[in-house]
Design a protein around this motif. Structure first.
Motif, PDB file in Angstrom:
ATOM      1  N   LEU A  88       0.827  -1.208   0.000  1.00 26.41           N
ATOM      2  CA  LEU A  88       0.000   0.000   0.000  1.00 26.41           C
ATOM      3  C   LEU A  88       0.862   1.259   0.000  1.00 26.41           C
ATOM      4  O   LEU A  88       0.520   2.249  -0.653  1.00 26.41           O
ATOM      5  CB  LEU A  88      -0.928   0.015   1.210  1.00 26.41           C
ATOM      6  CG  LEU A  88      -2.236  -0.727   1.067  1.00 26.41           C
ATOM      7  CD1 LEU A  88      -2.950  -0.808   2.403  1.00 26.41           C
ATOM      8  CD2 LEU A  88      -3.114  -0.068   0.028  1.00 26.41           C
ATOM      9  N   LEU A  89       1.972   1.226   0.711  1.00 24.31           N
ATOM     10  CA  LEU A  89       2.882   2.369   0.725  1.00 24.31           C
ATOM     11  C   LEU A  89       3.437   2.631  -0.672  1.00 24.31           C
ATOM     12  O   LEU A  89       3.496   3.779  -1.125  1.00 24.31           O
ATOM     13  CB  LEU A  89       4.017   2.138   1.722  1.00 24.31           C
ATOM     14  CG  LEU A  89       5.081   3.232   1.801  1.00 24.31           C
ATOM     15  CD1 LEU A  89       4.467   4.575   2.172  1.00 24.31           C
ATOM     16  CD2 LEU A  89       6.165   2.835   2.795  1.00 24.31           C
ATOM     17  N   MET A  90       3.808   1.578  -1.374  1.00 25.85           N
ATOM     18  CA  MET A  90       4.305   1.750  -2.749  1.00 25.85           C
ATOM     19  C   MET A  90       3.206   2.292  -3.665  1.00 25.85           C
ATOM     20  O   MET A  90       3.461   3.154  -4.508  1.00 25.85           O
ATOM     21  CB  MET A  90       4.864   0.429  -3.283  1.00 25.85           C
ATOM     22  CG  MET A  90       6.145   0.019  -2.580  1.00 25.85           C
ATOM     23  SD  MET A  90       6.935  -1.447  -3.280  1.00 25.85           S
ATOM     24  CE  MET A  90       5.783  -2.728  -2.822  1.00 25.85           C
ATOM     25  N   ALA A  91       1.982   1.797  -3.497  1.00 24.83           N
ATOM     26  CA  ALA A  91       0.863   2.292  -4.301  1.00 24.83           C
ATOM     27  C   ALA A  91       0.568   3.748  -3.982  1.00 24.83           C
ATOM     28  O   ALA A  91       0.326   4.558  -4.887  1.00 24.83           O
ATOM     29  CB  ALA A  91      -0.382   1.433  -4.057  1.00 24.83           C
ATOM     30  N   ALA A  92       0.594   4.097  -2.703  1.00 30.07           N
ATOM     31  CA  ALA A  92       0.349   5.486  -2.300  1.00 30.07           C
ATOM     32  C   ALA A  92       1.415   6.413  -2.859  1.00 30.07           C
ATOM     33  O   ALA A  92       1.115   7.532  -3.289  1.00 30.07           O
ATOM     34  CB  ALA A  92       0.306   5.588  -0.775  1.00 30.07           C
ATOM     35  N   ASP A  93       2.634   5.955  -2.879  1.00 33.76           N
ATOM     36  CA  ASP A  93       3.717   6.758  -3.449  1.00 33.76           C
ATOM     37  C   ASP A  93       3.527   6.914  -4.957  1.00 33.76           C
ATOM     38  O   ASP A  93       3.674   8.008  -5.505  1.00 33.76           O
ATOM     39  CB  ASP A  93       5.058   6.105  -3.138  1.00 33.76           C
ATOM     40  CG  ASP A  93       6.231   6.951  -3.584  1.00 33.76           C
ATOM     41  OD1 ASP A  93       6.290   8.141  -3.179  1.00 33.76           O
ATOM     42  OD2 ASP A  93       7.092   6.439  -4.322  1.00 33.76           O
ATOM     43  N   ARG A  94       3.166   5.849  -5.615  1.00 33.75           N
ATOM     44  CA  ARG A  94       2.958   5.870  -7.073  1.00 33.75           C
ATOM     45  C   ARG A  94       1.841   6.836  -7.481  1.00 33.75           C
ATOM     46  O   ARG A  94       1.939   7.519  -8.489  1.00 33.75           O
ATOM     47  CB  ARG A  94       2.624   4.456  -7.527  1.00 33.75           C
ATOM     48  CG  ARG A  94       2.298   4.310  -8.973  1.00 33.75           C
ATOM     49  CD  ARG A  94       2.064   2.853  -9.275  1.00 33.75           C
ATOM     50  NE  ARG A  94       1.512   2.648 -10.581  1.00 33.75           N
ATOM     51  CZ  ARG A  94       1.143   1.475 -11.052  1.00 33.75           C
ATOM     52  NH1 ARG A  94       1.288   0.399 -10.315  1.00 33.75           N
ATOM     53  NH2 ARG A  94       0.638   1.370 -12.249  1.00 33.75           N
ATOM     54  N   TYR A  95       0.761   6.888  -6.675  1.00 40.11           N
ATOM     55  CA  TYR A  95      -0.379   7.741  -7.002  1.00 40.11           C
ATOM     56  C   TYR A  95      -0.421   9.016  -6.160  1.00 40.11           C
ATOM     57  O   TYR A  95      -1.407   9.740  -6.196  1.00 40.11           O
ATOM     58  CB  TYR A  95      -1.689   6.948  -6.864  1.00 40.11           C
ATOM     59  CG  TYR A  95      -1.836   5.959  -7.990  1.00 40.11           C
ATOM     60  CD1 TYR A  95      -2.258   6.378  -9.247  1.00 40.11           C
ATOM     61  CD2 TYR A  95      -1.502   4.628  -7.822  1.00 40.11           C
ATOM     62  CE1 TYR A  95      -2.346   5.485 -10.299  1.00 40.11           C
ATOM     63  CE2 TYR A  95      -1.594   3.725  -8.867  1.00 40.11           C
ATOM     64  CZ  TYR A  95      -2.014   4.166 -10.100  1.00 40.11           C
ATOM     65  OH  TYR A  95      -2.110   3.280 -11.139  1.00 40.11           O
ATOM     66  N   ALA A  96       0.646   9.283  -5.424  1.00 44.66           N
ATOM     67  CA  ALA A  96       0.798  10.523  -4.643  1.00 44.66           C
ATOM     68  C   ALA A  96      -0.378  10.762  -3.688  1.00 44.66           C
ATOM     69  O   ALA A  96      -0.921  11.853  -3.607  1.00 44.66           O
ATOM     70  CB  ALA A  96       1.006  11.718  -5.569  1.00 44.66           C
ATOM     71  N   ILE A  97      -0.749   9.721  -2.963  1.00 46.13           N
ATOM     72  CA  ILE A  97      -1.808   9.822  -1.962  1.00 46.13           C
ATOM     73  C   ILE A  97      -1.104   9.991  -0.615  1.00 46.13           C
ATOM     74  O   ILE A  97      -0.784   9.013   0.071  1.00 46.13           O
ATOM     75  CB  ILE A  97      -2.727   8.590  -1.993  1.00 46.13           C
ATOM     76  CG1 ILE A  97      -3.295   8.397  -3.402  1.00 46.13           C
ATOM     77  CG2 ILE A  97      -3.856   8.723  -0.973  1.00 46.13           C
ATOM     78  CD1 ILE A  97      -4.024   7.090  -3.608  1.00 46.13           C
TER      79      ILE A  97
END
Length: 125
Positions: A88-97
């Protein structure tokens, strides 16, 4: 309402406006110059992300919460299940959340121990 499709099925439906408000990456993809021209909303292909991670990210986008007791993916994010939090951290970083990033970082810090310190340190890179 576009269909958001991870490279592995299933397909997820979400509201363009909600995604654009919560993520500058989705905003650029759905409303900005990256947007595909054409009248109707086109499906967005989401590559390199497990469906469970994408589902959890969508849940956070809509609810501002990581608590998921409504289905069989309900997880103990605050304990043993740090792998999902890392994804989830990688996804949040990828989508700037940013709020999701902060939440994941906080959970990982609270659960840092000798067994996972190397993996968590690799994420910091």
């Amino acid at each position: 309402m576009p269909c958001l499709m991870p490279s592995v099925r299933p397909t997820f439906a979400a509201h363009c406006l909600v995604l654009a408000l919560r993520s500058p990456v989705f905003k650029a993809e759905l409303c900005g110059p990256m947007r595909e021209l054409g009248g109707a909303a086109q499906p967005i292909a989401v590559e390199d992300m497990q469906p469970e991670v994408f589902r959890a990210m969508l849940h956070f986008i809509y609810t501002d919460s990581m608590d998921r007791s409504d289905d069989d993916l309900g997880r103990d994010y605050h304990g043993r299940n740090c792998d999902m939090v890392r994804h989830l951290l990688m996804a949040a970083d990828r989508y700037a959340i940013e709020r999701l990033k902060l939440t994941c970082q906080s959970i990982l810090c609270r659960n840092l121990d000798v067994k996972n310190v190397a993996t968590t340190l690799a994420l910091a890179d």
